[in-house]
Write an enzyme that holds these catalytic residues in place. Structure first.
Site, PDB file in Angstrom:
ATOM      1  N   GLU A   1       1.022  13.969  15.756  1.00  0.00           N
ATOM      2  CA  GLU A   1       2.016  13.767  16.981  1.00  0.00           C
ATOM      3  C   GLU A   1       2.863  12.116  16.102  1.00  0.00           C
ATOM      4  OE1 GLU A   1      -1.217  10.610  18.146  1.00  0.00           O
ATOM      5  OE2 GLU A   1      -2.606  12.423  18.113  1.00  0.00           O
TER       6      GLU A   1
ATOM      7  N   GLU B   1      -7.945  12.186  14.248  1.00  0.00           N
ATOM      8  CA  GLU B   1      -7.924  10.892  13.118  1.00  0.00           C
ATOM      9  C   GLU B   1      -9.435  11.324  12.835  1.00  0.00           C
ATOM     10  OE1 GLU B   1      -5.667   7.795  15.335  1.00  0.00           O
ATOM     11  OE2 GLU B   1      -3.781   9.359  14.688  1.00  0.00           O
TER      12      GLU B   1
HETATM   13  O1  AHR Z   1      -1.238   9.245  20.623  1.00  0.00           O
HETATM   14  C1  AHR Z   1      -1.797   8.049  21.209  1.00  0.00           C
HETATM   15  C2  AHR Z   1      -2.749   7.551  19.881  1.00  0.00           C
HETATM   16  O2  AHR Z   1      -2.695   7.687  18.556  1.00  0.00           O
HETATM   17  C3  AHR Z   1      -3.578   9.486  20.425  1.00  0.00           C
HETATM   18  O3  AHR Z   1      -4.977   9.297  20.602  1.00  0.00           O
HETATM   19  C4  AHR Z   1      -4.626   9.114  18.698  1.00  0.00           C
HETATM   20  O4  AHR Z   1      -4.709  10.191  17.535  1.00  0.00           O
HETATM   21  C5  AHR Z   1      -3.163   7.962  18.112  1.00  0.00           C
HETATM   22  O5  AHR Z   1      -4.013   7.111  17.185  1.00  0.00           O
END
Ligand code: AHR
Length: 552
Positions: A350, A217
């Site tokens: 994710e 991110e």
């Molecule tokens: O999964 C939790 C968080 O969500 C992670 O650390 C981040 O990459 C995302 O914003």
């Protein structure tokens, strides 16, 4: 649309795809929905890496969830919770991403090597998060002891049969730290000083880590870069690294939600710099969350409850999950403007449901949440989307493995339970490595009321794949009130036998707990093979179903 209208439309519209004719005669009862699977239209191999996991030093994921320590009374292998290892092996865990997430860009891999007693204690990236449950005590979830470091994670991967995917720190470490981490993990035994350090830590032979993320991110917690700035960092990080004969696969940090300008500007800048720097994957993140009464864009306030949610949120959450498909196709189209051969694939590293705090099983489990049958639906429909785009999606990592967000497991001390999402991964494991087949699902939309106004959600979802003369078809029915009778036709093959597995619950809030761990678990279902080889199956309300169709 009323059910009768739908049936007429679907049959007229899908005329070219219909297999067998018997069911269109006036005596035959028409089904609610139809699924057509084309054996002659393969999409691509379903990468086993789509069945990947995500392990971040966040709340109870590592400390409590995975790492119990070698001297614990809790059964463990080298300090890793045995029940977790066994369950991960059962679902053929393919890859695990570590150490973050946002944590990755504050982590120094050197903190987690060598004798545990000498490792530094560091404040965890998440120490000041607003979401900490009240009264959460201090401990390794706030002040990381680094007892679970590089070698422990890589051992965990070997124990569970997962390939490691390491996420490098771009915000607060240098390119040199990155290639030295690769050196530590991958250099041949005895070849470098870092190989000797590895051997001194108990591991002589290289780990041969292939997957390396370059930041996380990077538009946010990973450095607040512009896409152009991040492209420059990315290129610098990967310009030279020791390969040691390994086909290293670099994964770039993709956009914030649907921010397509991040993808376009990053690839544009990289193209100007002369190439994609051996990029293998472009990371996408997609979380589904929804609001409870009144809408707000506030990231913290705007989430619904994991359990005990109002009826509307069943639909709203699944509607959010369905946005995954557009995220994939939109990013893919933009990447194709620069990378015409599509050498770079998508890595959804994710994804999952994200609810407001309150249902965690322990107050040290920051972002911990319960998982209901709704989450099983979310997992099933998302994996089906990945299969449908098996030519584009090379890896995915559900967030997160245990005790955090849409976990497969909840664990605290000696208590351990499988969530409904785990059961979906178990059922869907049959797709791993199989050939995804073009599958056409026709069913009516599910109607509901959003803030007093009519709204709707796509009906049945599904995907099919072929392996060893068996077609695996997985289907989600997001309608919590109606079963859907469905005819399933195969183009290019005949079905000899069908075996059905169903995960469903009458109560949309149903979930597994430490006290009642089998509230939701798969059971055998049924289907009928009719004339012309058409299979009929009735999909229960709020269900995920797997059909294994053995071919003649
Ligand atoms: O999964 C939790 C968080 O969500 C992670 O650390 C981040 O990459 C995302 O914003």
């Amino acid at each position: 649309m009323k059910r009768r209208d739908f049936v007429t439309t679907a049959i007229a519209g899908a005329g070219a795809l219909i297999v067998g004719r018997a069911y269109t005669t006036s005596q035959t009862r028409l089904a609610d929905a139809r699924i057509e699977i084309s054996l002659n239209d393969p999409i691509g191999r379903i990468a086993p890496e789509i069945y990947g996991h995500f392990v971040e030093h966040l709340g109870g994921v590592v400390y409590d969830g995975i790492w119990v320590g070698e001297n614990s009374k809790i059964p463990n292998q080298y300090g890793v919770r045995s029940a977790l290892v066994d369950a991960m092996k059962k679902i053929k865990s393919s890859v695990a991403r570590w150490p973050g997430g946002c944590f990755a860009d504050s982590y120094n891999w050197r903190d987690g090597i060598g004798p545990r007693s000498g490792r530094p204690r560091r404040p965890n990236f998440w120490i000041d998060a607003r979401e900490w449950p009240a009264g959460a005590p201090d401990g390794p979830w706030k002040y990381d002891t680094n007892h679970f470091g590089n070698d422990e994670f890589l051992r965990f991967c070997e124990l569970t049969g997962s390939q490691p995917y390491l996420a490098a720190n771009v915000r607060s470490l240098s390119a040199r730290d990155f290639y030295e981490w690769i050196d530590y993990c991958n250099s041949p035994a005895g070849a470098t000083t870092l190989a000797d350090m590895r051997a001194a830590a108990g591991r002589r032979e290289p780990y041969s880590v292939r997957y390396w993320g370059v930041g996380n991110e990077s538009w946010g917690c990973g450095g607040r870069f512009t896409p152009e700035e991040y492209a420059v960092e990315y290129a610098r990080f990967v310009e030279w690294v020791p390969r040691y004969g390994i086909d290293l696969a670099f994964i770039g940090s993709g956009p914030n939600g649907g921010d397509l300008s991040w993808t376009r500007r990053f690839f544009g800048r990289l193209a100007e710099k002369g190439g994609f720097g051996r990029m293998w994957g472009w990371g996408l993140h997609h979380y589904s969350w929804n609001v409870s009464g009144g809408r707000t864009n506030d990231w913290f306030q705007g989430k619904g409850a994991a359990v005990g949610y109002p009826e509307e949120e069943w639909y709203e959450l699944l509607n959010e999950a369905n946005k995954m498909e557009k995220l994939i196709t939109d990013n893919w189209a933009i990447m194709g403007e620069f990378d015409r051969q599509h050498r770079v694939k998508l890595v959804v590293d994710e994804w999952g449901a994200w609810y407001k705090p309150g249902s965690e099983v322990h107050n040290t489990h920051l972002l911990g949440q319960q998982s209901t049958i709704r989450d099983a639906l979310l997992a099933g429909l998302t994996l089906d989307i990945f299969h449908k785009h098996a030519d584009k999606v090379a890896m995915s990592n559900i967030a997160q493995l245990v005790n955090c967000l849409q976990s497969l497991f909840l664990a605290h001390e000696d208590k351990f339970v499988l969530t409904p999402t785990y059961h979906v991964f178990d059922m869907y494991a049959a797709h791993q490595g199989a050939t995804a087949l073009r599958t056409h699902v026709s069913s009516s939309r599910v109607e509901y009321t959003r803030q007093g106004r009519p709204a709707s959600l796509p009906g049945l979802g599904g995907s099919a794949s072929l392996q060893d003369r068996t077609v695996t078809l997985t289907v989600t029915n997001p309608d919590p009130k109606s079963a859907v009778e469905t005819e399933i036709g195969l183009r290019g093959a005949r079905v000899r036998e069908v075996e059905v597995t169903v995960l469903s619950a009458r109560d949309t809030q149903a979930h597994n707990t430490f006290d009642n761990p089998r509230e939701i678990q798969p059971r055998a279902g049924s289907a009928r093979i009719g004339s012309g080889g058409v299979v009929t199956c009735t999909f229960a309300p709020a269900s995920v179903t797997k059909l294994q169709l053995s071919l003649v």
